[in-house]
Design a protein around this motif. Structure first.
Motif, PDB file in Angstrom:
ATOM      1  N   SER A  84       0.823  -1.213   0.000  1.00 51.02           N
ATOM      2  CA  SER A  84       0.000   0.000   0.000  1.00 51.02           C
ATOM      3  C   SER A  84       0.853   1.257   0.000  1.00 51.02           C
ATOM      4  O   SER A  84       0.354   2.358  -0.165  1.00 51.02           O
ATOM      5  CB  SER A  84      -0.910   0.017   1.237  1.00 51.02           C
ATOM      6  N   GLY A  87      -0.075   4.419   1.937  1.00 47.93           N
ATOM      7  CA  GLY A  87      -1.211   5.219   1.477  1.00 47.93           C
ATOM      8  C   GLY A  87      -0.829   6.399   0.622  1.00 47.93           C
ATOM      9  O   GLY A  87      -1.652   7.273   0.353  1.00 47.93           O
ATOM     10  N   ASN A 132      -6.692   0.311  -4.463  1.00 47.15           N
ATOM     11  CA  ASN A 132      -7.009   1.670  -4.011  1.00 47.15           C
ATOM     12  C   ASN A 132      -5.853   2.650  -4.188  1.00 47.15           C
ATOM     13  O   ASN A 132      -5.969   3.827  -3.884  1.00 47.15           O
ATOM     14  CB  ASN A 132      -7.432   1.658  -2.533  1.00 47.15           C
ATOM     15  N   ILE A 133      -4.700   2.170  -4.663  1.00 44.87           N
ATOM     16  CA  ILE A 133      -3.565   3.056  -4.907  1.00 44.87           C
ATOM     17  C   ILE A 133      -3.837   3.914  -6.144  1.00 44.87           C
ATOM     18  O   ILE A 133      -4.246   3.408  -7.189  1.00 44.87           O
ATOM     19  CB  ILE A 133      -2.266   2.251  -5.105  1.00 44.87           C
TER      20      ILE A 133
END
Length: 349
Positions: A84, A87, A132-133
């Motif tokens: 991830s 984030g 979601n990156i």
């Protein structure tokens, strides 16, 4: 009275907004230039301390393969598992040798290479990153010349016209290109890349091949010669600043390589100190950080001092004539040992 009250309220709102804005920590980004992806705990803390929102991650290089007579990717990013990346938004960076555009000039070829480039980025995105990156931007790093600018600029245009961009998600992707200082000073000659924004590189301005050079990474005097037109540059721009060190290796007066991330222990074991400042002489044959070193080779160690970094930042701020974001090259553990990054980050805020 009502008008006065309203005016006072507006002033207080504006004042509070401005105060909050000033107190908000400025975001500083980093390049990650290692082929094998790794972010240590110390580096994670540095990203947080720098309020980093983006990581400029080198995905692969493109170079011209003489044997295959075609453009091929090299140094592809390796990641142990899906990550991830704290984030952060990921900016894929593709380094392309200028030779690619010396050998590839036909529009059909350039369109094909652009398509292959985007397909490889998409494959790496799917392979290494969670869904979601966000990839808000793609950066192309190429030191183009007057003779290759037409081919290079056509390649950039083909990237931005490609139907493959829809596969990156709903948000539109912007494109940026790295720009060297001589391309800032002489845009009429070198051209301005057809992209959304530029990243101007403020390092490697010295003569790497010359043994007379004192520091090819950062030379304040030489850099100052290129800044008279910085405020005129026609693209929005970020600035890339150096926080790295390396050893420049010479054999019989000729440049033979760069020793990156060389440690003090390696210096002590394989070199003797020369009389000249920051120079070392190889005491034996050795294989160091991917390079062969032979007895008698000469090594000039170069780094960035806090004092010089501060002078550079002050000089750029004065010449830019506008706000800009900062990207530091590059994030690694040796950087944390060589610089007081707390002080360094304060100079950028």
């Amino acid at each position: 009275m009502k008008k006065i009250a309203v005016a006072t309220l507006c002033f207080l709102v504006l004042f509070c907004f401005q105060a909050c804005k000033e107190n908000e920590a400025k975001s500083v980004s980093f390049y990650h230039w290692k082929t094998k992806y790794s972010i240590s705990e110390n580096e994670k803390q540095l990203l947080k301390k720098a309020n980093s929102k983006k990581l400029y991650l080198r995905f692969f290089d493109l170079s011209y393969n003489q044997q295959e007579n075609q453009v091929l990717p090299t140094a592809t990013l390796q990641m142990p598992a899906k990550d991830s990346t704290l984030g952060l938004q990921i900016i894929p960076v593709i380094y392309i040798t200028n030779e690619v555009f010396e050998k590839t000039t036909k529009p059909s070829q350039l369109k094909y290479i652009a398509g292959q480039t985007l397909e490889k980025i998409l494959r790496l995105k799917s392979q290494h990153f969670n869904g979601n990156i966000i990839f808000p931007q793609i950066q192309i790093d190429c030191d183009w010349t007057v003779s290759t600018k037409e081919s290079y600029f056509t390649f950039l245009e083909e990237l931005q016209k490609s139907d493959l961009l829809s596969q990156f998600g709903e948000n539109s992707i912007k494109f940026s290109a790295t720009v060297r200082l001589h391309q800032v000073k002489f845009p009429e000659k070198t051209g301005v890349p057809p992209v959304d924004e530029a990243t101007i590189m403020f390092y490697n301005v010295g003569d790497l091949g010359s043994m007379e050079e004192t520091n090819s990474i950062l030379n304040i005097e030489k850099t100052s010669l290129y800044l008279s037109r910085l405020h005129e540059y026609p693209l929005p721009f970020n600035v890339a600043l150096p926080i790295f060190s390396w050893g420049v290796l010479y054999r019989e007066g000729q440049l033979v390589g760069i020793l990156s991330d060389i440690e003090e222990k390696q210096l002590n074991e394989n070199f003797t100190v020369s009389e000249a400042e920051n120079w070392f002489v190889a005491s034996e044959d050795a294989f160091i950080n991917g390079s062969f070193v032979y007895k008698g080779d000469k090594l000039r160690m170069e780094d960035v001092t806090f004092s010089e970094f501060k002078k550079l930042q002050k000089m750029i701020s004065k010449a830019a004539g506008r706000d800009y974001s900062v990207i530091l090259y590059h994030i690694n553990s040796s950087t944390l040992q060589n610089l007081n990054l707390n002080e360094l980050l304060e100079t950028l805020r």
